[in-house]
Design an enzyme around this catalytic site. Structure first.
Site, PDB file in Angstrom:
ATOM      1  N   CYS A 157       0.804  -1.223   0.000  1.00  0.00           N
ATOM      2  CA  CYS A 157       0.000   0.000   0.000  1.00  0.00           C
ATOM      3  C   CYS A 157       0.835   1.269   0.000  1.00  0.00           C
ATOM      4  O   CYS A 157       0.287   2.365  -0.107  1.00  0.00           O
ATOM      5  CB  CYS A 157      -0.945  -0.003   1.203  1.00  0.00           C
ATOM      6  SG  CYS A 157      -1.952  -1.487   1.318  1.00  0.00           S
ATOM      7  N   HIS A 297      -2.175   8.141   6.183  1.00  0.00           N
ATOM      8  CA  HIS A 297      -2.505   6.892   5.485  1.00  0.00           C
ATOM      9  C   HIS A 297      -3.946   6.510   5.828  1.00  0.00           C
ATOM     10  O   HIS A 297      -4.721   6.145   4.949  1.00  0.00           O
ATOM     11  CB  HIS A 297      -1.524   5.796   5.899  1.00  0.00           C
ATOM     12  CG  HIS A 297      -1.672   4.532   5.122  1.00  0.00           C
ATOM     13  ND1 HIS A 297      -1.579   4.487   3.739  1.00  0.00           N
ATOM     14  CD2 HIS A 297      -1.895   3.252   5.521  1.00  0.00           C
ATOM     15  CE1 HIS A 297      -1.747   3.237   3.320  1.00  0.00           C
ATOM     16  NE2 HIS A 297      -1.939   2.471   4.375  1.00  0.00           N
ATOM     17  N   GLU A 308      -0.827   4.653  13.516  1.00  0.00           N
ATOM     18  CA  GLU A 308      -0.460   5.907  12.873  1.00  0.00           C
ATOM     19  C   GLU A 308      -0.700   7.090  13.799  1.00  0.00           C
ATOM     20  O   GLU A 308       0.093   8.046  13.820  1.00  0.00           O
ATOM     21  CB  GLU A 308      -1.224   6.098  11.566  1.00  0.00           C
ATOM     22  CG  GLU A 308      -0.759   7.334  10.800  1.00  0.00           C
ATOM     23  CD  GLU A 308      -1.359   7.479   9.412  1.00  0.00           C
ATOM     24  OE1 GLU A 308      -0.858   8.321   8.640  1.00  0.00           O
ATOM     25  OE2 GLU A 308      -2.324   6.750   9.096  1.00  0.00           O
ATOM     26  N   LYS A 327      -9.065   8.808   2.302  1.00  0.00           N
ATOM     27  CA  LYS A 327      -9.606   7.480   1.979  1.00  0.00           C
ATOM     28  C   LYS A 327     -11.069   7.342   2.365  1.00  0.00           C
ATOM     29  O   LYS A 327     -11.769   6.461   1.853  1.00  0.00           O
ATOM     30  CB  LYS A 327      -8.783   6.387   2.670  1.00  0.00           C
ATOM     31  CG  LYS A 327      -7.419   6.134   2.038  1.00  0.00           C
ATOM     32  CD  LYS A 327      -6.729   4.952   2.691  1.00  0.00           C
ATOM     33  CE  LYS A 327      -5.384   4.651   2.044  1.00  0.00           C
ATOM     34  NZ  LYS A 327      -4.355   5.672   2.367  1.00  0.00           N
ATOM     35  N   HIS A 332      -9.534   2.793  -0.536  1.00  0.00           N
ATOM     36  CA  HIS A 332      -8.096   2.493  -0.521  1.00  0.00           C
ATOM     37  C   HIS A 332      -7.675   1.973  -1.888  1.00  0.00           C
ATOM     38  O   HIS A 332      -8.069   0.876  -2.289  1.00  0.00           O
ATOM     39  CB  HIS A 332      -7.816   1.453   0.563  1.00  0.00           C
ATOM     40  CG  HIS A 332      -6.373   1.260   0.878  1.00  0.00           C
ATOM     41  ND1 HIS A 332      -5.357   1.799   0.118  1.00  0.00           N
ATOM     42  CD2 HIS A 332      -5.755   0.570   1.875  1.00  0.00           C
ATOM     43  CE1 HIS A 332      -4.199   1.467   0.632  1.00  0.00           C
ATOM     44  NE2 HIS A 332      -4.401   0.726   1.706  1.00  0.00           N
ATOM     45  N   PHE A 391       1.422  -3.350   3.895  1.00  0.00           N
ATOM     46  CA  PHE A 391       1.661  -4.682   4.434  1.00  0.00           C
ATOM     47  C   PHE A 391       3.156  -5.004   4.309  1.00  0.00           C
ATOM     48  O   PHE A 391       3.836  -4.551   3.382  1.00  0.00           O
ATOM     49  CB  PHE A 391       0.852  -5.723   3.665  1.00  0.00           C
ATOM     50  CG  PHE A 391      -0.600  -5.808   4.073  1.00  0.00           C
ATOM     51  CD1 PHE A 391      -1.130  -5.000   5.057  1.00  0.00           C
ATOM     52  CD2 PHE A 391      -1.448  -6.732   3.464  1.00  0.00           C
ATOM     53  CE1 PHE A 391      -2.463  -5.082   5.425  1.00  0.00           C
ATOM     54  CE2 PHE A 391      -2.791  -6.828   3.822  1.00  0.00           C
ATOM     55  CZ  PHE A 391      -3.299  -6.008   4.803  1.00  0.00           C
TER      56      PHE A 391
END
Length: 406
Positions: A157, A297, A308, A327, A332, A391
């Site tokens: 990502c 993110h 985060e 997002k 996403h 990931f």
């Protein structure tokens, strides 16, 4: 240090297929999530997503070209073409191509396997070049005759942000004078949706798609898959000035590192992500107090958002600037996420207007962060930090410094 400026932008996204439309949509704060007919009826456990806004490939390709392009490449090539056109045409001299993708041609491979197994169709002649993860980067280079580095990166990502950052480094090093850099993915397919559902990444709010993606909210339960692409044209500042290019701003800082902890779950305390943010700010020659806002993110998954939030709190020593996650509107985009968010972050910084975080109503992260929600927030024009975490523990952070809008 060599300055690297942004002279062209192009997007194909759930929020809109022009830069203006996409920016207006995130300012409105309305989710693009909906039920995907191709995933409904039991074809996928989670049949909701954020599909690309209506897109006509024939505006960009001939019918013959389309037979050799899968959806991912169509979207990516179109976004790159818009960015090049926005820059006033292909940059002169050595130009590189840097593309980030998390899934490559996965959806196309799935369709080919199903069709071949069931005996419905022959494997097409162009199967191999269509399925190559590097196909989009190569096709961008071929279309414009770019003979610099032509690289495809996969940091899950974080791929789109990584591609932009590595292009920045190549220009600074003197290897090239310009680059077309960005990211893309189109993973609204049954197999991909099954796979992400199995690891518990997707929201299960199938009866209320527009409310499903809720970054940093106490009631979040996963992200909504989106599809799309975004590209930037980057140029050495003196070259852009010499040709009289319009400049949106600079990519002024970049850093990447790895949690090295877990293949899916981010490091709980966010310490390595915080280190990545600090390194990106140092690379830009900025202090945390110089940042006007953060495009997080912010996936809407329980673990990511809490990690985060901890990372941002640590990086900014408890005094975070306004934080948003777009997002909530776009879903996403996986490999395309960091690139789209870099575009939106730069536009937000340039206009001095931070988009609201869709569906945010409150939660423990609000005690750590200044989360923009409800309506856009005016701020002074200032640099922006854009975060991307993938990931495998891949972290990539970009700092973008806007030029005043005319």
């Amino acid at each position: 240090m060599t300055r690297v400026v942004v002279t062209g932008l192009g997007v194909k996204s759930p929020a809109g297929n022009t830069v203006g439309d996409a920016f207006a949509a995130v300012l409105a704060g309305t989710s693009s999530a909906t039920v995907i007919p191709e995933l409904a009826g039991g074809r996928a456990p989670i049949p909701i997503g954020c599909p690309l806004a209506p897109f006509e490939p024939l505006d960009y390709f001939t019918g013959r070209e389309l037979r050799t392009l899968d959806r991912t490449s169509q979207i990516g090539l179109a976004a790159a073409a818009d960015a090049v056109a926005d820059a006033g045409g292909p940059p002169a001299g050595a130009c590189g191509v840097y593309v980030g993708t998390g899934g490559g041609g996965l959806a196309t491979l799935e369709n080919l396997i199903v069709g071949h197994t069931l005996g419905r169709e022959k494997v097409p002649v162009y199967a191999v070049p269509t399925l190559m993860s590097s196909s989009t980067a190569s096709r961008i280079a071929i279309r414009y005759g770019f003979r610099g580095p032509c690289l495809t990166v996969n940091t899950a990502c974080a791929s789109g942000a990584t591609a932009i950052g590595e292009a920045l480094r190549a220009i600074r090093s003197g290897a090239i004078g310009s680059a077309v850099a960005g990211g893309l993915d189109a993973l609204l397919s049954p197999l991909a949706m099954h796979a992400f559902a199995r690891v518990g990444a997707l929201s299960e709010r199938v009866d209320a798609p527009a409310e499903a993606c809720r970054p940093f909210d106490a009631d979040r339960d996963g992200f909504v898959m989106g599809e799309g692409a975004a590209f930037l044209v980057l140029e050495r500042a003196d070259l852009a000035e010499a040709r009289g290019a319009r400049v949106y701003g600079e990519v002024s800082g970049y850093a990447a590192n790895c949690d090295a902890d877990h293949i899916v779950t981010p490091l709980k305390d966010g310490s390595v992500a915080a280190d990545c943010m600090r390194a990106a700010l140092r690379d830009a020659g900025l202090a945390p107090g110089d940042v006007g806002h953060v495009n997080a993110h912010g996936t809407s998954t329980p673990h990511n958002d809490s990690a985060e939030a901890a990372a941002l709190h640590a990086c900014f020593d408890g005094r975070t600037p306004p934080v948003t996650s777009t997002k909530g509107v776009t879903g996403h985009l996986v490999g395309g996420a960091g690139a789209l968010e870099a575009v939106l972050a730069l536009l937000s910084a340039r206009e001095g207007l931070v988009p609201p975080t869709a569906n945010f109503t409150g939660g423990p992260e609000a005690d750590l962060l200044d989360i923009v929600h409800g309506k856009p927030r005016p701020i002074p024009v200032a640099p922006v930090l854009s975060n991307s975490f993938g990931f495998g523990g891949s972290n990539a952070c970009l700092v973008l410094t806007p030029s005043p809008s005319s």
